[in-house]
Design a protein around this motif. Sequence first.
Motif, PDB file in Angstrom:
ATOM      1  N   ARG A  88     -13.233  51.142  11.488  1.00 32.85           N
ATOM      2  CA  ARG A  88     -13.515  50.945  10.105  1.00 32.85           C
ATOM      3  C   ARG A  88     -15.288  50.461  10.802  1.00 32.85           C
ATOM      4  O   ARG A  88     -15.266  49.454  11.686  1.00 32.85           O
ATOM      5  CB  ARG A  88     -13.028  49.630   9.717  1.00 32.85           C
ATOM      6  CG  ARG A  88     -13.768  48.971   8.085  1.00 32.85           C
ATOM      7  CD  ARG A  88     -12.761  48.261   7.289  1.00 32.85           C
ATOM      8  NE  ARG A  88     -12.887  47.369   8.063  1.00 32.85           N
ATOM      9  CZ  ARG A  88     -11.418  46.472   7.491  1.00 32.85           C
ATOM     10  NH1 ARG A  88     -10.813  46.570   6.341  1.00 32.85           N
ATOM     11  NH2 ARG A  88     -11.445  45.137   8.527  1.00 32.85           N
ATOM     12  N   LEU A  89     -16.699  50.311   9.611  1.00 33.00           N
ATOM     13  CA  LEU A  89     -17.817  49.327   9.843  1.00 33.00           C
ATOM     14  C   LEU A  89     -17.936  49.467   9.094  1.00 33.00           C
ATOM     15  O   LEU A  89     -18.163  49.190   7.807  1.00 33.00           O
ATOM     16  CB  LEU A  89     -19.141  50.706  10.191  1.00 33.00           C
ATOM     17  CG  LEU A  89     -20.185  50.571  10.461  1.00 33.00           C
ATOM     18  CD1 LEU A  89     -19.788  49.795  11.702  1.00 33.00           C
ATOM     19  CD2 LEU A  89     -21.046  51.489  10.491  1.00 33.00           C
ATOM     20  N   SER A  90     -18.532  47.916   8.957  1.00 31.98           N
ATOM     21  CA  SER A  90     -18.674  46.795   7.822  1.00 31.98           C
ATOM     22  C   SER A  90     -19.539  46.572   7.848  1.00 31.98           C
ATOM     23  O   SER A  90     -19.845  46.029   9.418  1.00 31.98           O
ATOM     24  CB  SER A  90     -17.128  45.582   8.019  1.00 31.98           C
ATOM     25  OG  SER A  90     -15.840  45.713   7.793  1.00 31.98           O
ATOM     26  N   ALA A  91     -20.502  45.962   7.021  1.00 28.92           N
ATOM     27  CA  ALA A  91     -21.985  45.401   6.798  1.00 28.92           C
ATOM     28  C   ALA A  91     -21.811  44.229   6.333  1.00 28.92           C
ATOM     29  O   ALA A  91     -21.069  43.775   4.762  1.00 28.92           O
ATOM     30  CB  ALA A  91     -22.681  45.978   6.023  1.00 28.92           C
ATOM     31  N   TYR A  92     -22.167  42.954   6.577  1.00 29.71           N
ATOM     32  CA  TYR A  92     -22.102  41.380   5.838  1.00 29.71           C
ATOM     33  C   TYR A  92     -23.903  40.947   5.672  1.00 29.71           C
ATOM     34  O   TYR A  92     -24.848  41.105   7.125  1.00 29.71           O
ATOM     35  CB  TYR A  92     -21.327  39.976   7.274  1.00 29.71           C
ATOM     36  CG  TYR A  92     -19.832  40.818   6.725  1.00 29.71           C
ATOM     37  CD1 TYR A  92     -18.991  40.264   7.102  1.00 29.71           C
ATOM     38  CD2 TYR A  92     -19.993  41.351   8.387  1.00 29.71           C
ATOM     39  CE1 TYR A  92     -17.488  40.576   6.775  1.00 29.71           C
ATOM     40  CE2 TYR A  92     -18.268  42.656   8.177  1.00 29.71           C
ATOM     41  CZ  TYR A  92     -17.223  41.591   6.817  1.00 29.71           C
ATOM     42  OH  TYR A  92     -15.978  41.721   7.241  1.00 29.71           O
ATOM     43  N   ARG A  93     -23.828  40.362   4.802  1.00 27.72           N
ATOM     44  CA  ARG A  93     -25.446  39.876   5.017  1.00 27.72           C
ATOM     45  C   ARG A  93     -25.418  38.544   5.766  1.00 27.72           C
ATOM     46  O   ARG A  93     -25.385  37.465   5.459  1.00 27.72           O
ATOM     47  CB  ARG A  93     -25.652  39.735   3.709  1.00 27.72           C
ATOM     48  CG  ARG A  93     -26.895  39.429   2.715  1.00 27.72           C
ATOM     49  CD  ARG A  93     -27.686  40.940   2.856  1.00 27.72           C
ATOM     50  NE  ARG A  93     -27.443  41.209   2.217  1.00 27.72           N
ATOM     51  CZ  ARG A  93     -27.826  42.539   1.978  1.00 27.72           C
ATOM     52  NH1 ARG A  93     -28.314  42.911   2.978  1.00 27.72           N
ATOM     53  NH2 ARG A  93     -26.797  43.062   0.503  1.00 27.72           N
ATOM     54  N   LEU A  94     -26.921  38.765   5.900  1.00 25.67           N
ATOM     55  CA  LEU A  94     -26.626  37.519   6.768  1.00 25.67           C
ATOM     56  C   LEU A  94     -28.197  36.382   5.794  1.00 25.67           C
ATOM     57  O   LEU A  94     -28.979  37.489   5.406  1.00 25.67           O
ATOM     58  CB  LEU A  94     -28.629  37.750   8.237  1.00 25.67           C
ATOM     59  CG  LEU A  94     -26.845  38.375   8.926  1.00 25.67           C
ATOM     60  CD1 LEU A  94     -27.636  39.009  10.312  1.00 25.67           C
ATOM     61  CD2 LEU A  94     -25.823  37.634   9.646  1.00 25.67           C
TER      62      LEU A  94
END
Length: 427
Positions: A88-94
Amino acid sequence: MSDSVIDLGELRHDSDPDPMPRPPRGHGRPLRCALVLLLALVTLAAAAVSPPRRTPVTLQAQRGSDIMVDGDLLLVMEPVNTSTRQGRLSAYRLPGGELVWQAPLSAEARYWGMKPLGGMLLATGFEIGPEGRDILTVALDRATGAYRWQQPGSVSRLADGNLLLRSGGETLPSNLRAVDPCCGTVRWQLPPTTAEVSVRDTGHGVDRLVLNQENGMVEVRDATTGAALAHADMRPPGGARLGIDLIDDLLLAIDRGSGTINAYGLDRLDRRWTRASGPIEFALDCGPIVCLRTGGNELQALDPATGDVRWRSDRWLWGWPYGGRLMANISGFGPMEQYVVIDALTGRQLADLGKWELYQLDVGGRLVGIRRHPDGGMLVSELDIAAGKVRIVDVLPDATGECQAITGYLVCSAAAAGSYQLWKLAD
């Protein structure tokens, strides 16, 4: 940056952030190989500096994931789940750490690297196929995580913005082709080859390929079109395959048996000079000079125009060019390794940088060193090669080590069990 907690699954410690790498046999990075150079101390005066501390993002994570920062996204690639056989590839906002999207990596592969390019994210890993372990690259949309395409092979960015994919190698023939990053459409491809493949990366992408055949034939190709530019028979006496190193506009054909180097212009394979240097381990680009690491535990500096030796030393293990200077490490291995600044043209030592665990955030970019602070946590410094100085930039009070460098940030294990912290480095 506000306090945030992100549950990431597992954070891997053998990932591919950009520690300073050992120079490869063939020039052309990419930027991608990694070893961490372990170093320890700095002066007491520097250690006493107390820069402002930043609030980190806390990651609830275990071992096993790969992390990358791309602009305002923190990207986390988790390992394959043993029950679902999916990663799984997850993207989080910085900077806050809000979840933007999650995408499954559907192939049964062990993913180990990511590259951002043209609004896409490219995830590469190993897939077990009928002929053994194959390399696979999957392209996802950066904004949404939507699946775009997948193809066999490891990936490099080409100078024209397209991608170079290479599959096979080792015991299998290599397959080379260029594809459009938007949709994986093939731009050009070569027949399968058993040649050793070297690439020249300009820093803006790969622009040349060199195929070194077993029969001594060496061929240069334009990597953006696949067109052949030059070829020559370079088989040395005895018939052994030459080693090929690419340094700027030179092709160095190295007969490792005799220690003879023949330098050619890369695009026409016109001979520039010949030098007998004894046993050679590798050659590398040191800016205004060509560095040779010899079998006699010596670093030699050659004039790239003539092949003449400018200086030699058994004090330095190898070097990295920075604006006419070299950062070199003192011969030896282990946690007590030390860095110095030397003049590239004379080999004269200009500064002692001390002992650090050293990371490079980008190819040719900032050098960040860390060590344990005597009062706890980790001391973070920036090494300025041009000035020959070390500047303290941060103290990470809750970090306990096991750090990774990613663009603009450090990730280190934290005092709390099962957690890591993401610190934004000072500009």
